[in-house]
Design a protein around this motif. Sequence first.
Motif, mmCIF file in Angstrom:
data_model
loop_
_atom_site.group_PDB
_atom_site.id
_atom_site.type_symbol
_atom_site.label_atom_id
_atom_site.label_comp_id
_atom_site.label_asym_id
_atom_site.label_seq_id
_atom_site.Cartn_x
_atom_site.Cartn_y
_atom_site.Cartn_z
ATOM 1 N N ARG A 469 0.815 -1.228 0.000
ATOM 2 C CA ARG A 469 0.000 0.000 0.000
ATOM 3 C C ARG A 469 0.844 1.272 0.000
ATOM 4 O O ARG A 469 0.303 2.374 0.106
ATOM 5 C CB ARG A 469 -0.962 -0.017 1.195
ATOM 6 C CG ARG A 469 -0.275 -0.073 2.527
ATOM 7 C CD ARG A 469 -1.239 0.171 3.680
ATOM 8 N NE ARG A 469 -0.516 0.106 4.929
ATOM 9 C CZ ARG A 469 -0.400 -0.984 5.672
ATOM 10 N NH1 ARG A 469 -1.002 -2.094 5.329
ATOM 11 N NH2 ARG A 469 0.308 -0.956 6.778
ATOM 12 N N HIS A 470 2.167 1.117 -0.071
ATOM 13 C CA HIS A 470 3.021 2.301 -0.133
ATOM 14 C C HIS A 470 2.671 3.096 -1.395
ATOM 15 O O HIS A 470 2.491 2.511 -2.471
ATOM 16 C CB HIS A 470 4.490 1.869 -0.164
ATOM 17 C CG HIS A 470 5.444 3.000 0.011
ATOM 18 N ND1 HIS A 470 5.822 3.811 -1.027
ATOM 19 C CD2 HIS A 470 6.073 3.470 1.102
ATOM 20 C CE1 HIS A 470 6.672 4.734 -0.579
ATOM 21 N NE2 HIS A 470 6.832 4.544 0.716
ATOM 22 N N PRO A 471 2.558 4.417 -1.293
ATOM 23 C CA PRO A 471 2.046 5.195 -2.420
ATOM 24 C C PRO A 471 2.917 5.147 -3.680
ATOM 25 O O PRO A 471 2.403 5.198 -4.798
ATOM 26 C CB PRO A 471 1.960 6.622 -1.872
ATOM 27 C CG PRO A 471 2.854 6.643 -0.670
ATOM 28 C CD PRO A 471 2.818 5.263 -0.112
ATOM 29 N N THR A 472 4.229 5.081 -3.525
ATOM 30 C CA THR A 472 5.083 5.195 -4.714
ATOM 31 C C THR A 472 6.020 4.021 -4.954
ATOM 32 O O THR A 472 6.386 3.724 -6.086
ATOM 33 C CB THR A 472 5.985 6.447 -4.600
ATOM 34 O OG1 THR A 472 6.726 6.342 -3.365
ATOM 35 C CG2 THR A 472 5.150 7.716 -4.586
ATOM 36 N N HIS A 475 5.734 1.428 -7.802
ATOM 37 C CA HIS A 475 5.509 1.883 -9.179
ATOM 38 C C HIS A 475 6.821 2.208 -9.867
ATOM 39 O O HIS A 475 7.523 3.135 -9.493
ATOM 40 C CB HIS A 475 4.569 3.089 -9.194
ATOM 41 C CG HIS A 475 3.228 2.760 -8.594
ATOM 42 N ND1 HIS A 475 2.346 1.911 -9.208
ATOM 43 C CD2 HIS A 475 2.661 3.135 -7.428
ATOM 44 C CE1 HIS A 475 1.266 1.786 -8.456
ATOM 45 N NE2 HIS A 475 1.431 2.505 -7.356
#
Length: 840
Positions: A469-472, A475
């Motif tokens: 669930r880490h935002p970046t 990606h």
Amino acid sequence: MSERFDPSLADGRWQRVWDERQCFRADDASAKPRSYVLEMFPYPSGRIHIGHVRNYTMGDVLARFRRMQGYEVLHPMGWDAFGMPAENAAMEKNVHPGGWTRANIATMKAQLKRLGFALDWSREFATCDPEYYGQEQALFLDLYAAGLVYRKESAVNWDPVDQTVLANEQVIDGRGWRSGALVEKRKLSQWFLKITDFAEELLEGLQSLDTWPEKVRLMQENWIGKSQGMQFRFAGSNFDGGIEVYTTRPDTIFGASFVAVAAEHPLAQGLASNAAHAFIEECRRGGTTAAELETAEKLGFDTGLKVAHPLLPGTELPVYIANFVLMDYGTGAIMAVPGHDQRDFDFARKYHLPIIRVVAASTEDADRPFGDEAEAGDGVLVHSDFITGMRVAEAKAAVIARAEAEDWGQGQTVWRLRDWGVSRQRYWGTPIPFIHCAACGVVPVPKAQLPVTLPEDVDFSSPGNPLLRHPTWKHVSCPDCGGPATRETDTLDTFVDSSWYFLRFASQPADKPFDPAEIARWLPVAQYIGGIEHAILHLLYARFWTRALKRIGKIDIAEPFASLFTQGMVTHETYARTDPSNGQPIYFSPAEVARSGDGATLIADGEAVEIGRVIKMSKSKKNVVDPDEIVAKYGADAVRWFMLSDSPPERDLPWSEAGIEGCARFVQRLWRLCGQYDAAAQGENPALDRKRDQTVAAIAADIEALSFNKAVARIYELTAAVEKAPASASRSAAIRALLLVTAPMMPHLAEELWAQIGNSGLIAEAAWPAVDPALLVEDEVTVAVQVKGKLRDTLTVAKGTPSATLEALALASDKVQRALDGAAVKKVIVVPDRLVNLVA
RNA sequence: GCGGACGUGGCGGAAUGGUAGACGCAGGGGACUUAAAAUCCCUUGAGCUUAGCUCGUGCGGGUUCGAGUCCCGCCGUCCGUACCA
């Protein structure tokens, strides 16, 4: 010289000297013979445990001893720093797993330093260092490139509340150990290592490990679980297709009376009837705990299907679903031979199926009825067509040959060992270096981009994997096509981290996992020491990893640990009172209790407490002692000495206050003895010289064998002998020898005294004392004199006294004559230098 | 159930088939000290009719001149493992 040795001053002083002079740094360029001594590195849980102290003291004695013997010794220490407790702490205390881990390492390192271990701290690392786990990622990619890493769908235990995967050990009665939620089976795509490719060599390699404990080798052998038999096909006679079964007893094929499949078997699953579904459901509900299995009744369901016996034309066997057949072993289906397999026997009795004898003690016994049990032993085949009269082994081969010739089956080896699933849906571990791209699939991270590091800014406030669930973090762009892609968010099982740390200790270049030439110089580990709890997983995984690296050409050794030793636990009495309100025991810690004679009282109220069993130290029983406290109270050497005394190292060691006080007394006793040291003393004491060299030689042998308790006893004996001897040059020499042999065990005291008696160098750098072989042989011996095997007298004679003389001396003894009481001596047994036995 | 280890004084434990109990702890007695601590000395498997003798290594057999040790059969404790065909 002060009256007493003060460890609170001396310990730290010598530890600093060793540090400053880098005494225990292993020199990669040394021309000396090498010895790699390793203890299993600790998980940084917070504080060291007394068990660590025992483990590391043993290794330290061996390392220091080898150094004195002239070896270049590698004795490193590091931290097995990834794992769940750090994440649990993060969730409970709102701290970062990394910070928590680093703080624990600092605490524990300081604790280890206070014990004066001769460790090469320059090689220290933690597995959570990116410099380490980055190289681990590189090795993982190498194994992937070699086809030893793959992905597959696999069922996991999923805790729906904590949103996490649970290990089998974390599932208790079907519920998550932390959340208490009912655990679900989920299919996830997971990473696997092909350990099964190495099953045969891991099994065979055990043969070469002849200095490993038999117990550990046996446990690994059972875990790998090789079984040889035959896989073959029963053709369906009232349905299409057939059933593949596996058996280790193809010889008993003529005794088969039914076929059984697991509840999860496709054939069972394909049945339409409600009764079949109900039975399958019942099997699934059946418990899997040991107790339940032990009492579990054999249950079956007749499918109505029939198969043809491959060797008996016209004979049909019924097909059952049976609760004792496992889907994940063999083919999930068996041929049942009730006469010669206990489970089949129980099942046949229950469902009134034929029990046919096909093995008997001899052909005359062919029709002997069965008792209450199946007969699984060896014998001669009967009622078995072309194999009748053969022995079991011969018959097995004959049936396999026939099946292969007729193409309905073949010889087959089945293993219990499964491939190693290494995916963990957790944050605090080594990120698995792969990228998922919608266009290119699963793509390895290019080595130039390693290490794939863990993000620091993670959130543990809600359940699940923070990496997911880490935002970046996840990606990224695809290394192949450059399109948008995501990182693998699973991390590696921490057993991967501990599968090669011993290689990194030996060689730690910045640009690769290790240098093969340096590995070749230090490995294999000469002596590995740790707990029996790692007998299977860690030791098997490390052996596998080493062999895998050898197969892909990274190193040239197959077995990482030449010799293994598993030490016993440190135990302690328990102190308790019964809580009158609920009958449960209330435990008290040793610090709350005053121990005297054979009783104990609670210090707080002076009333008695019950002394319970001596068991492994555990927080719940409060029978723990803290290494820091005892080191502060008695000094590092007394604690080390206690760890080595009394109990053989493989057995449990009961901690006792009286015992450690005895050790502390001995520290002072040596101190006083050396206070009498006189460098200028004159005169010889041949008996003491002899005792000295015999003791030195015996201690060396004891340490080699890791029999520290015996070495300790010999040091006590030599100390007593020196104390009794008057001053002489021999006595001074004996004191020097005593210090040298004690140095590996009590290095601070030995160092302090070594300096006191006028040596300028460190005892840590001194050589093990040489012995005069001539002195190892006694010149006078005590010979036992027995009459009819009972001791009646002893003779003290020169070594090598002729048998005839011994016999004459024995007969001349008053005691012997009295015991003979006039009887004539019929026979005389003389063992030179040992014994005379007169048989009347 | 299966596999393994172990079983020796009050306790931890020694003992290449050859003097069972090394060494340590605990206990008893004594010395030193005003006293205590520390230290030192003696003693400590059991029993007996005590210059000595008998018994004694979980139990029962066996092999041997001689067994804690080797063999057979039991009992107990601990560890591992589990319906692996």
